[in-house]
Design a protein around this motif. Structure first.
Motif, mmCIF file in Angstrom:
data_model
loop_
_atom_site.group_PDB
_atom_site.id
_atom_site.type_symbol
_atom_site.label_atom_id
_atom_site.label_comp_id
_atom_site.label_asym_id
_atom_site.label_seq_id
_atom_site.Cartn_x
_atom_site.Cartn_y
_atom_site.Cartn_z
ATOM 1 N N SER B 222 32.487 40.646 46.495
ATOM 2 C CA SER B 222 31.462 41.334 47.285
ATOM 3 C C SER B 222 30.934 42.546 46.534
ATOM 4 O O SER B 222 29.731 42.831 46.553
ATOM 5 C CB SER B 222 32.035 41.780 48.625
ATOM 6 O OG SER B 222 32.528 40.694 49.325
ATOM 7 N N ALA B 223 31.842 43.267 45.871
ATOM 8 C CA ALA B 223 31.426 44.442 45.108
ATOM 9 C C ALA B 223 30.456 44.019 44.003
ATOM 10 O O ALA B 223 29.441 44.681 43.768
ATOM 11 C CB ALA B 223 32.646 45.151 44.532
ATOM 12 N N GLU B 224 30.760 42.900 43.346
ATOM 13 C CA GLU B 224 29.874 42.407 42.282
ATOM 14 C C GLU B 224 28.510 42.009 42.841
ATOM 15 O O GLU B 224 27.476 42.284 42.238
ATOM 16 C CB GLU B 224 30.519 41.191 41.591
ATOM 17 C CG GLU B 224 31.669 41.581 40.666
ATOM 18 C CD GLU B 224 32.336 40.374 40.015
ATOM 19 O OE1 GLU B 224 33.254 40.566 39.215
ATOM 20 O OE2 GLU B 224 31.926 39.226 40.314
ATOM 21 N N GLN B 225 28.526 41.367 44.008
ATOM 22 C CA GLN B 225 27.266 40.986 44.656
ATOM 23 C C GLN B 225 26.444 42.228 45.009
ATOM 24 O O GLN B 225 25.239 42.269 44.765
ATOM 25 C CB GLN B 225 27.533 40.178 45.937
ATOM 26 C CG GLN B 225 27.933 38.730 45.700
ATOM 27 C CD GLN B 225 26.805 37.893 45.112
ATOM 28 O OE1 GLN B 225 25.637 38.290 45.148
ATOM 29 N NE2 GLN B 225 27.147 36.763 44.554
ATOM 30 N N ASN B 226 27.124 43.229 45.570
ATOM 31 C CA ASN B 226 26.414 44.450 45.976
ATOM 32 C C ASN B 226 25.814 45.170 44.770
ATOM 33 O O ASN B 226 24.681 45.650 44.811
ATOM 34 C CB ASN B 226 27.353 45.399 46.723
ATOM 35 C CG ASN B 226 27.848 44.796 48.020
ATOM 36 O OD1 ASN B 226 27.268 43.839 48.520
ATOM 37 N ND2 ASN B 226 28.930 45.335 48.555
ATOM 38 N N ALA B 227 26.603 45.239 43.689
ATOM 39 C CA ALA B 227 26.116 45.905 42.476
ATOM 40 C C ALA B 227 24.955 45.102 41.886
ATOM 41 O O ALA B 227 23.952 45.675 41.440
ATOM 42 C CB ALA B 227 27.252 46.050 41.465
ATOM 43 N N SER B 228 25.067 43.765 41.931
ATOM 44 C CA SER B 228 23.997 42.909 41.402
ATOM 45 C C SER B 228 22.704 43.120 42.189
ATOM 46 O O SER B 228 21.615 43.175 41.622
ATOM 47 C CB SER B 228 24.392 41.433 41.487
ATOM 48 O OG SER B 228 25.526 41.179 40.701
#
Lengths: 238, 238
Positions: B222-228
């Protein structure tokens, strides 16, 4: 049977208790108690319960309602100010830090701490505040919620005049932060082009050799401010 | 006197004309014609006039109103979906590209081109659409505007089912973009810490050695998705 009555009474008194505690804080006695209780459930408080037992959906709704109420309030209060001014004023009001402060002044921490197992974080306060606005909206509809928010919250807990003059020079905020943290910052004009027959500039904010954000505007200063605002958000400086 | 009557008639007929053209597009005859005309004034159209002769203030108001109407619509339509889903769906609906398409389908380009000196840009369409919602709100208030937007716009011009399944995997969008543009991308876990007694991850998106954005969440994906998502917005990829 006795047990059922006892449980029922306990359930009732708990609800009455919530209503009694909420009344002095929100200024009215809510009808849909379960909804208002929900506004104070943080997802960390119930790891095992289903997802809907958290205030996040109400927060989503309340965040939108609050943002629109503030937009309309500013739109009417400043009939001669342009959209840029209105946008800046709104972001000063609805930003996390301001909402946390309002929630704190309202005393939402008292209610929240009853449900919380761990330590209260300030963002939980602001989130509960937004969720509360969502609950008020479901209870009363837009017009009444608007009047409630303007009279009982904006006028009571915010100094709009003070907010007007608060620093919104994002470029200088960013320069200051970079100096404090030993970072090298520069503003680079990437291109100049025509939009609707007018000159338009695209600038980048570069920190320690990394392009952090770009923005475009009809003048270089505004483009720099807009790009700085993006970086301020990315770095979470404010 | 004759001239005054002629000018007066011309002024009247112009207004009547605007009302007549708007009726088939917006589905009703507006009362405050000047307000609805304003919704189609782009600032590039009147360099010499005062600032308030542009649709930007109305756009500011309409953007907020639309966002709230969509939020409430989704909140009710998906009672069992979490806040993350609602936020994603809303951003698919209110993003510039979708608004430009709606405005185009409504035929706002016909009205807009009458006021425009230069070439119409697609963003002018979306902006005029938002400004129109602002004007409808001032004319009718929240409840009527909500019903109008849901029935005459969302249900008419949007395929909500289709939007549900539309790609919202921002990480894969970003990976694809980087491959196309010969950029090197990596996802870096900056830290792992405890929040409300739960593990929390802070990750960064790094493109060609530059940290573009960071985000935190309770799981790495989720963190990667949010940063993306942040980087997708910064690079204006969508």
């Amino acid at each position: 049977m006795d047990l059922i009555i006892r449980l029922f009474n306990r359930y009732l008194s708990k609800d009455r208790d919530v209503a009694n505690r909420l009344r002095p804080i929100i200024g009215f006695t809510p009808r849909r108690i379960q909804l208002f209780k929900m506004a104070f459930y943080h997802r960390s408080m119930n790891n095992d319960s289903p997802k809907k037992m958290s205030n996040e959906r109400l927060e989503f709704l309340g965040d939108a309602i609050l943002s629109t109420i503030v937009a309309e309030y500013l739109f009417k209060k400043y009939p001669n100010k342009d959209e840029g001014f209105l946008t800046k004023m709104r972001s000063k009001i609805v930003k996390r830090q301001t909402l946390n402060e309002i929630a704190d002044k309202m005393g939402l921490d008292v209610i929240l701490s009853e449900y919380s197992l761990g330590k209260l974080s300030s963002s939980m306060l602001g989130n509960a505040f937004e969720a509360l606005i969502g609950a008020v909206y479901i209870e009363f509809g837009y017009e009444k919620t608007k009047n409630y928010v303007i009279k009982n919250i904006l006028m009571k807990y915010l100094d709009i005049k003070d907010l007007e003059s608060k620093d919104d020079n994002h470029k200088s905020q960013l320069l200051e932060w970079c100096q404090k943290n030993g970072k090298e910052i520069s503003f680079v004009t990437l291109s100049k082009f025509k939009l609707d027959k007018r000159d338009c500039f695209k600038v980048a904010v570069v920190i320690d050799g990394k392009e952090m954000a770009t923005a475009e505007d009809f003048n270089k200063k505004s483009a720099e401010q807009n790009a700085s605002l993006k970086v301020v958000a990315i770095l979470d400086i404010l």
